[in-house]
Design an enzyme around this catalytic site. Structure first.
Site, PDB file in Angstrom:
ATOM      1  N   TYR A 182      -2.494  -0.993  10.245  1.00  0.00           N
ATOM      2  CA  TYR A 182      -2.511  -1.349   8.822  1.00  0.00           C
ATOM      3  C   TYR A 182      -1.184  -0.940   8.163  1.00  0.00           C
ATOM      4  O   TYR A 182      -0.553  -1.735   7.450  1.00  0.00           O
ATOM      5  CB  TYR A 182      -3.690  -0.661   8.134  1.00  0.00           C
ATOM      6  CG  TYR A 182      -3.795  -0.917   6.641  1.00  0.00           C
ATOM      7  CD1 TYR A 182      -4.386  -2.082   6.158  1.00  0.00           C
ATOM      8  CD2 TYR A 182      -3.325   0.009   5.713  1.00  0.00           C
ATOM      9  CE1 TYR A 182      -4.493  -2.316   4.787  1.00  0.00           C
ATOM     10  CE2 TYR A 182      -3.428  -0.210   4.349  1.00  0.00           C
ATOM     11  CZ  TYR A 182      -4.019  -1.369   3.886  1.00  0.00           C
ATOM     12  OH  TYR A 182      -4.121  -1.591   2.520  1.00  0.00           O
ATOM     13  N   SER A 212       0.871  -1.173   0.000  1.00  0.00           N
ATOM     14  CA  SER A 212       0.000   0.000   0.000  1.00  0.00           C
ATOM     15  C   SER A 212       0.908   1.222   0.000  1.00  0.00           C
ATOM     16  O   SER A 212       2.101   1.115   0.320  1.00  0.00           O
ATOM     17  CB  SER A 212      -0.852  -0.032   1.277  1.00  0.00           C
ATOM     18  OG  SER A 212      -1.345   1.256   1.582  1.00  0.00           O
TER      19      SER A 212
HETATM   20  N1  LIG Z   1      -8.615  -0.859  -2.423  1.00  0.00           N
HETATM   21  C1  LIG Z   1      -7.597  -0.040  -2.301  1.00  0.00           C
HETATM   22  O1  LIG Z   1      -7.694   1.168  -2.571  1.00  0.00           O
HETATM   23  C2  LIG Z   1      -6.260  -0.563  -1.822  1.00  0.00           C
HETATM   24  C3  LIG Z   1      -5.179   0.330  -1.739  1.00  0.00           C
HETATM   25  C4  LIG Z   1      -3.951  -0.137  -1.312  1.00  0.00           C
HETATM   26  C5  LIG Z   1      -3.792  -1.472  -0.976  1.00  0.00           C
HETATM   27  N2  LIG Z   1      -4.857  -2.328  -1.060  1.00  0.00           N
HETATM   28  C6  LIG Z   1      -4.626  -3.738  -0.709  1.00  0.00           C
HETATM   29  O2  LIG Z   1      -5.150  -4.549  -1.748  1.00  0.00           O
HETATM   30  C7  LIG Z   1      -5.578  -5.799  -1.214  1.00  0.00           C
HETATM   31  C8  LIG Z   1      -7.014  -6.077  -1.617  1.00  0.00           C
HETATM   32  O3  LIG Z   1      -7.807  -5.062  -1.055  1.00  0.00           O
HETATM   33  P1  LIG Z   1      -9.332  -4.804  -1.481  1.00  0.00           P
HETATM   34  O4  LIG Z   1      -9.477  -3.343  -1.541  1.00  0.00           O
HETATM   35  O5  LIG Z   1      -9.697  -5.636  -2.625  1.00  0.00           O
HETATM   36  O6  LIG Z   1     -10.051  -5.294  -0.139  1.00  0.00           O
HETATM   37  P2  LIG Z   1     -11.497  -5.943   0.097  1.00  0.00           P
HETATM   38  O7  LIG Z   1     -12.446  -5.528  -0.956  1.00  0.00           O
HETATM   39  O8  LIG Z   1     -11.801  -5.652   1.533  1.00  0.00           O
HETATM   40  O9  LIG Z   1     -11.203  -7.496  -0.087  1.00  0.00           O
HETATM   41  C9  LIG Z   1     -10.393  -8.158   0.843  1.00  0.00           C
HETATM   42  C10 LIG Z   1     -10.395  -9.628   0.548  1.00  0.00           C
HETATM   43  O10 LIG Z   1      -9.627 -10.273   1.588  1.00  0.00           O
HETATM   44  C11 LIG Z   1     -10.411 -11.311   2.145  1.00  0.00           C
HETATM   45  N3  LIG Z   1     -10.158 -11.486   3.571  1.00  0.00           N
HETATM   46  C12 LIG Z   1     -10.275 -10.561   4.543  1.00  0.00           C
HETATM   47  N4  LIG Z   1     -10.055 -11.120   5.734  1.00  0.00           N
HETATM   48  C13 LIG Z   1      -9.805 -12.432   5.512  1.00  0.00           C
HETATM   49  C14 LIG Z   1      -9.536 -13.544   6.343  1.00  0.00           C
HETATM   50  N5  LIG Z   1      -9.509 -13.431   7.676  1.00  0.00           N
HETATM   51  N6  LIG Z   1      -9.339 -14.745   5.775  1.00  0.00           N
HETATM   52  C15 LIG Z   1      -9.401 -14.902   4.440  1.00  0.00           C
HETATM   53  N7  LIG Z   1      -9.661 -13.889   3.590  1.00  0.00           N
HETATM   54  C16 LIG Z   1      -9.875 -12.673   4.127  1.00  0.00           C
HETATM   55  C17 LIG Z   1     -11.846 -10.890   1.937  1.00  0.00           C
HETATM   56  O11 LIG Z   1     -12.691 -12.026   1.997  1.00  0.00           O
HETATM   57  P3  LIG Z   1     -14.209 -11.879   2.545  1.00  0.00           P
HETATM   58  O12 LIG Z   1     -14.880 -10.928   1.598  1.00  0.00           O
HETATM   59  O13 LIG Z   1     -14.720 -13.253   2.503  1.00  0.00           O
HETATM   60  O14 LIG Z   1     -14.068 -11.317   3.932  1.00  0.00           O
HETATM   61  C18 LIG Z   1     -11.796 -10.244   0.558  1.00  0.00           C
HETATM   62  O15 LIG Z   1     -11.884 -11.220  -0.448  1.00  0.00           O
HETATM   63  C19 LIG Z   1      -5.370  -5.706   0.285  1.00  0.00           C
HETATM   64  O16 LIG Z   1      -4.133  -6.301   0.634  1.00  0.00           O
HETATM   65  C20 LIG Z   1      -5.315  -4.215   0.544  1.00  0.00           C
HETATM   66  O17 LIG Z   1      -4.577  -3.916   1.708  1.00  0.00           O
HETATM   67  C21 LIG Z   1      -6.079  -1.907  -1.467  1.00  0.00           C
END
Ligand SMILES: NC(=O)c1ccc[n+]([C@@H]2O[C@H](COP(=O)([O-])OP(=O)(O)OC[C@H]3O[C@@H](n4cnc5c(N)ncnc54)[C@H](OP(=O)(O)O)[C@@H]3O)[C@@H](O)[C@H]2O)c1
Length: 245
Positions: A166, A153
Protein backbone atom coordinates in the site's frame (compact mmCIF):
# COMPACT_ATOMS: atom_id res chain seq x y z
CA UNK A 1 -8.88 20.79 8.74
CA UNK A 2 -7.69 22.42 5.52
CA UNK A 3 -8.85 26.01 5.72
CA UNK A 4 -11.17 26.81 2.81
CA UNK A 5 -14.56 28.40 2.94
CA UNK A 6 -16.80 26.69 0.39
CA UNK A 7 -18.97 28.87 -1.86
CA UNK A 8 -22.40 27.36 -2.67
CA UNK A 9 -22.14 27.44 -6.45
CA UNK A 10 -18.39 27.02 -6.90
CA UNK A 11 -18.68 23.86 -9.01
CA UNK A 12 -21.55 24.95 -11.26
CA UNK A 13 -21.19 23.91 -14.92
CA UNK A 14 -18.40 21.49 -14.05
CA UNK A 15 -18.43 17.78 -14.86
CA UNK A 16 -16.41 15.76 -12.38
CA UNK A 17 -15.57 12.05 -12.40
CA UNK A 18 -15.07 10.38 -9.00
CA UNK A 19 -13.62 6.88 -8.70
CA UNK A 20 -14.64 4.76 -5.73
CA UNK A 21 -17.77 6.92 -5.56
CA UNK A 22 -19.90 4.27 -3.86
CA UNK A 23 -18.38 4.32 -0.38
CA UNK A 24 -16.22 6.20 2.10
CA UNK A 25 -14.45 9.37 1.01
CA UNK A 26 -15.43 9.00 -2.66
CA UNK A 27 -19.11 8.85 -1.75
CA UNK A 28 -18.85 12.01 0.35
CA UNK A 29 -16.92 13.79 -2.42
CA UNK A 30 -19.44 12.86 -5.13
CA UNK A 31 -22.39 14.07 -3.05
CA UNK A 32 -20.55 17.24 -2.01
CA UNK A 33 -19.61 18.08 -5.62
CA UNK A 34 -23.21 17.51 -6.75
CA UNK A 35 -24.53 19.77 -3.98
CA UNK A 36 -22.20 22.52 -5.21
CA UNK A 37 -23.58 22.36 -8.73
CA UNK A 38 -21.39 19.80 -10.49
CA UNK A 39 -22.60 16.98 -12.70
CA UNK A 40 -20.85 13.94 -11.30
CA UNK A 41 -19.81 10.72 -12.99
CA UNK A 42 -19.82 7.94 -10.41
CA UNK A 43 -17.26 5.20 -11.11
CA UNK A 44 -16.92 2.17 -8.87
CA UNK A 45 -17.04 -1.57 -8.50
CA UNK A 46 -20.33 -2.26 -6.70
CA UNK A 47 -23.32 -1.05 -8.75
CA UNK A 48 -25.77 -1.05 -5.82
CA UNK A 49 -23.54 1.40 -3.91
CA UNK A 50 -23.28 3.69 -6.95
CA UNK A 51 -27.07 3.56 -7.37
CA UNK A 52 -27.54 4.57 -3.75
CA UNK A 53 -25.30 7.63 -4.29
CA UNK A 54 -27.18 8.40 -7.52
CA UNK A 55 -30.51 8.29 -5.63
CA UNK A 56 -29.19 10.53 -2.87
CA UNK A 57 -27.96 13.14 -5.36
CA UNK A 58 -31.25 13.15 -7.28
CA UNK A 59 -33.20 13.44 -4.01
CA UNK A 60 -31.06 16.45 -3.07
CA UNK A 61 -32.01 18.12 -6.36
CA UNK A 62 -28.56 17.75 -7.93
CA UNK A 63 -27.92 17.28 -11.65
CA UNK A 64 -28.56 13.72 -12.79
CA UNK A 65 -25.30 11.78 -12.32
CA UNK A 66 -23.87 9.15 -14.67
CA UNK A 67 -22.84 5.72 -13.41
CA UNK A 68 -19.83 3.79 -14.68
CA UNK A 69 -19.50 0.31 -13.16
CA UNK A 70 -15.87 -0.73 -13.53
CA UNK A 71 -13.69 -3.13 -11.53
CA UNK A 72 -10.25 -1.53 -11.62
CA UNK A 73 -8.66 -4.87 -10.79
CA UNK A 74 -9.95 -6.59 -13.91
CA UNK A 75 -10.22 -3.66 -16.32
CA UNK A 76 -8.21 -3.66 -19.55
CA UNK A 77 -6.78 -0.69 -21.43
CA UNK A 78 -9.65 -1.02 -23.93
CA UNK A 79 -12.19 -0.58 -21.10
CA UNK A 80 -10.58 2.77 -20.24
CA UNK A 81 -10.36 3.86 -23.88
CA UNK A 82 -14.07 3.04 -24.39
CA UNK A 83 -15.06 4.76 -21.14
CA UNK A 84 -13.18 7.94 -22.06
CA UNK A 85 -14.75 8.00 -25.53
CA UNK A 86 -18.21 7.66 -23.96
CA UNK A 87 -17.53 10.52 -21.52
CA UNK A 88 -16.15 12.76 -24.26
CA UNK A 89 -19.16 11.98 -26.47
CA UNK A 90 -21.73 12.53 -23.73
CA UNK A 91 -20.27 15.51 -21.87
CA UNK A 92 -17.87 17.11 -24.38
CA UNK A 93 -15.30 17.88 -21.65
CA UNK A 94 -14.25 16.91 -18.14
CA UNK A 95 -13.46 19.64 -15.61
CA UNK A 96 -12.25 17.36 -12.85
CA UNK A 97 -11.24 13.82 -12.02
CA UNK A 98 -10.87 12.59 -8.45
CA UNK A 99 -8.83 9.37 -8.50
CA UNK A 100 -9.92 8.10 -5.11
CA UNK A 101 -10.54 4.34 -5.35
CA UNK A 102 -7.86 2.13 -3.88
CA UNK A 103 -7.33 -1.00 -1.83
CA UNK A 104 -5.26 -1.61 1.28
CA UNK A 105 -3.95 -5.12 0.63
CA UNK A 106 -2.43 -6.77 3.71
CA UNK A 107 -0.58 -5.13 6.57
CA UNK A 108 2.27 -7.58 7.01
CA UNK A 109 6.04 -7.81 7.42
CA UNK A 110 7.86 -7.11 4.17
CA UNK A 111 9.32 -10.61 3.91
CA UNK A 112 5.83 -12.10 4.17
CA UNK A 113 4.08 -10.02 1.55
CA UNK A 114 2.20 -12.21 -0.91
CA UNK A 115 3.02 -11.68 -4.56
CA UNK A 116 -0.66 -11.89 -5.57
CA UNK A 117 -1.70 -9.23 -3.05
CA UNK A 118 1.22 -7.06 -4.14
CA UNK A 119 0.14 -7.39 -7.77
CA UNK A 120 -3.53 -6.68 -6.97
CA UNK A 121 -2.66 -3.52 -5.03
CA UNK A 122 -0.38 -2.33 -7.83
CA UNK A 123 -3.10 -3.03 -10.40
CA UNK A 124 -5.84 -1.07 -8.57
CA UNK A 125 -3.74 1.66 -6.94
CA UNK A 126 -1.15 2.30 -9.67
CA UNK A 127 -1.85 0.72 -13.09
CA UNK A 128 -5.55 1.67 -13.04
CA UNK A 129 -4.66 5.25 -12.01
CA UNK A 130 -2.15 5.47 -14.84
CA UNK A 131 -4.64 4.19 -17.44
CA UNK A 132 -7.44 6.40 -16.11
CA UNK A 133 -5.19 9.47 -16.21
CA UNK A 134 -3.75 8.61 -19.63
CA UNK A 135 -7.12 8.07 -21.29
CA UNK A 136 -8.94 10.95 -19.52
CA UNK A 137 -6.33 13.70 -19.98
CA UNK A 138 -7.41 14.46 -23.58
CA UNK A 139 -10.98 15.08 -22.34
CA UNK A 140 -9.69 17.14 -19.39
CA UNK A 141 -7.74 19.30 -21.86
CA UNK A 142 -11.07 20.23 -23.53
CA UNK A 143 -12.24 22.07 -20.38
CA UNK A 144 -11.35 25.73 -19.79
CA UNK A 145 -9.63 24.74 -16.53
CA UNK A 146 -9.19 21.13 -15.47
CA UNK A 147 -8.12 19.49 -12.22
CA UNK A 148 -6.73 15.97 -11.86
CA UNK A 149 -6.63 14.95 -8.21
CA UNK A 150 -4.84 11.82 -6.98
CA UNK A 151 -5.27 10.30 -3.53
CA UNK A 152 -2.17 9.63 -1.48
CA UNK A 153 -1.65 8.86 2.18
CA UNK A 154 0.71 9.65 5.03
CA UNK A 155 2.61 6.52 3.95
CA UNK A 156 2.88 7.88 0.38
CA UNK A 157 5.90 10.02 1.16
CA UNK A 158 7.31 8.31 4.27
CA UNK A 159 7.47 4.53 4.32
CA UNK A 160 6.05 2.73 7.34
CA UNK A 161 6.79 -0.78 8.65
CA UNK A 162 4.20 -3.40 7.64
CA UNK A 163 2.37 -1.10 5.20
CA UNK A 164 4.28 -2.77 2.32
CA UNK A 165 2.48 -2.72 -1.00
CA UNK A 166 0.00 0.00 0.00
CA UNK A 167 2.78 2.41 0.98
CA UNK A 168 4.76 1.59 -2.17
CA UNK A 169 1.66 2.16 -4.31
CA UNK A 170 1.06 5.58 -2.76
CA UNK A 171 4.70 6.63 -3.40
CA UNK A 172 4.03 5.69 -7.04
CA UNK A 173 0.81 7.71 -6.97
CA UNK A 174 2.63 10.84 -5.81
CA UNK A 175 5.31 10.26 -8.45
CA UNK A 176 2.69 9.94 -11.19
CA UNK A 177 0.97 13.12 -10.03
CA UNK A 178 4.29 15.02 -10.13
CA UNK A 179 5.22 13.72 -13.60
CA UNK A 180 1.86 14.84 -15.02
CA UNK A 181 2.02 18.19 -13.19
CA UNK A 182 5.44 18.89 -14.70
CA UNK A 183 4.43 17.81 -18.22
CA UNK A 184 1.28 19.95 -18.24
CA UNK A 185 2.68 22.99 -16.47
CA UNK A 186 1.51 26.14 -18.30
CA UNK A 187 -1.58 24.37 -19.70
CA UNK A 188 -5.20 24.40 -18.50
CA UNK A 189 -4.59 21.10 -16.63
CA UNK A 190 -3.32 20.98 -13.05
CA UNK A 191 -2.48 17.80 -11.16
CA UNK A 192 -2.29 17.46 -7.38
CA UNK A 193 -2.72 14.88 -4.62
CA UNK A 194 -4.66 14.78 -1.38
CA UNK A 195 -3.54 13.09 1.80
CA UNK A 196 -6.93 12.62 3.51
CA UNK A 197 -5.50 11.81 6.97
CA UNK A 198 -7.27 9.40 9.33
CA UNK A 199 -10.89 9.23 8.14
CA UNK A 200 -13.78 7.06 9.33
CA UNK A 201 -14.29 4.55 6.51
CA UNK A 202 -14.22 0.81 6.07
CA UNK A 203 -10.58 0.98 4.89
CA UNK A 204 -9.58 2.80 8.08
CA UNK A 205 -11.53 0.30 10.22
CA UNK A 206 -9.68 -2.58 8.51
CA UNK A 207 -6.30 -0.96 9.11
CA UNK A 208 -7.04 0.08 12.72
CA UNK A 209 -9.75 -2.28 14.06
CA UNK A 210 -9.22 -1.37 17.72
CA UNK A 211 -9.36 2.39 17.20
CA UNK A 212 -12.13 4.46 18.82
CA UNK A 213 -13.99 5.60 15.70
CA UNK A 214 -15.37 8.65 17.48
CA UNK A 215 -11.89 10.15 17.62
CA UNK A 216 -11.41 10.39 13.86
CA UNK A 217 -12.84 12.64 11.16
CA UNK A 218 -15.80 11.66 9.03
CA UNK A 219 -15.49 11.88 5.23
CA UNK A 220 -17.76 14.96 5.20
CA UNK A 221 -15.37 16.78 7.58
CA UNK A 222 -12.46 16.65 5.13
CA UNK A 223 -14.34 17.98 2.10
CA UNK A 224 -12.94 21.57 2.11
CA UNK A 225 -9.71 20.45 0.40
CA UNK A 226 -11.61 18.17 -2.02
CA UNK A 227 -13.74 21.13 -3.08
CA UNK A 228 -10.85 23.61 -3.17
CA UNK A 229 -8.85 21.47 -5.62
CA UNK A 230 -11.87 21.17 -7.96
CA UNK A 231 -12.77 24.85 -7.75
CA UNK A 232 -11.24 27.68 -9.76
CA UNK A 233 -9.71 28.99 -6.52
CA UNK A 234 -6.91 26.44 -6.97
CA UNK A 235 -5.99 27.31 -10.56
CA UNK A 236 -2.42 28.19 -9.56
CA UNK A 237 -1.85 25.00 -7.55
CA UNK A 238 0.05 22.29 -9.43
CA UNK A 239 2.27 19.36 -8.44
CA UNK A 240 1.38 19.56 -4.73
CA UNK A 241 0.40 16.96 -2.15
CA UNK A 242 -1.93 18.70 0.30
CA UNK A 243 -3.18 17.49 3.68
CA UNK A 244 -6.96 17.48 4.15
CA UNK A 245 -6.45 17.59 7.92
N1 LIG B 1 -9.74 6.44 5.26
C1 LIG B 1 -8.54 6.87 5.58
O1 LIG B 1 -8.21 7.07 6.76
C2 LIG B 1 -7.53 7.15 4.49
C3 LIG B 1 -6.27 7.66 4.85
C4 LIG B 1 -5.34 7.92 3.87
C5 LIG B 1 -5.65 7.70 2.54
N2 LIG B 1 -6.88 7.21 2.20
C6 LIG B 1 -7.17 7.01 0.77
O2 LIG B 1 -8.41 7.61 0.47
C7 LIG B 1 -9.04 6.91 -0.60
C8 LIG B 1 -10.45 6.51 -0.21
O3 LIG B 1 -10.34 5.63 0.89
P1 LIG B 1 -11.59 5.20 1.80
O4 LIG B 1 -11.08 5.20 3.18
O5 LIG B 1 -12.78 5.98 1.45
O6 LIG B 1 -11.72 3.68 1.34
P2 LIG B 1 -13.00 2.71 1.27
O7 LIG B 1 -14.04 3.12 2.24
O8 LIG B 1 -12.43 1.33 1.33
O9 LIG B 1 -13.55 3.00 -0.20
C9 LIG B 1 -12.79 2.62 -1.31
C10 LIG B 1 -13.58 2.85 -2.56
O10 LIG B 1 -12.79 2.35 -3.66
C11 LIG B 1 -13.59 1.45 -4.41
N3 LIG B 1 -12.80 0.36 -4.98
C12 LIG B 1 -12.02 -0.51 -4.32
N4 LIG B 1 -11.54 -1.43 -5.17
C13 LIG B 1 -12.04 -1.12 -6.39
C14 LIG B 1 -11.93 -1.71 -7.67
N5 LIG B 1 -11.23 -2.83 -7.88
N6 LIG B 1 -12.58 -1.14 -8.70
C15 LIG B 1 -13.33 -0.03 -8.53
N7 LIG B 1 -13.48 0.57 -7.33
C16 LIG B 1 -12.85 0.02 -6.28
C17 LIG B 1 -14.59 0.89 -3.44
O11 LIG B 1 -15.71 0.38 -4.14
P3 LIG B 1 -16.55 -0.87 -3.55
O12 LIG B 1 -17.08 -0.40 -2.23
O13 LIG B 1 -17.56 -1.12 -4.57
O14 LIG B 1 -15.54 -1.98 -3.40
C18 LIG B 1 -14.92 2.10 -2.57
O15 LIG B 1 -15.89 2.90 -3.19
C19 LIG B 1 -8.14 5.74 -0.93
O16 LIG B 1 -7.29 6.08 -2.01
C20 LIG B 1 -7.31 5.57 0.33
O17 LIG B 1 -6.07 4.96 0.06
C21 LIG B 1 -7.82 6.92 3.14
Amino acid sequence: MFNYSIKDTCLENKTILVTGAGAGIGRAAAITYAKLGATVILLGKTVSKLESVYDEIVALGGAEPAIIPLDLKGATKQNYVDMSATIAGQFGKLDGVLLNASILGELTPFTQMHEQVFNDVMKVNVTAQYLLAQTLIPTLLLAPNASLVFTSSGVGHKGRAFWGQYSISKFATEGMMQVIADEYENTNLRSNAINPGATRTSMRATAFPAEDKNTIAEPEDIMPLYVYLMSDDSLQVNGQTLNAQ
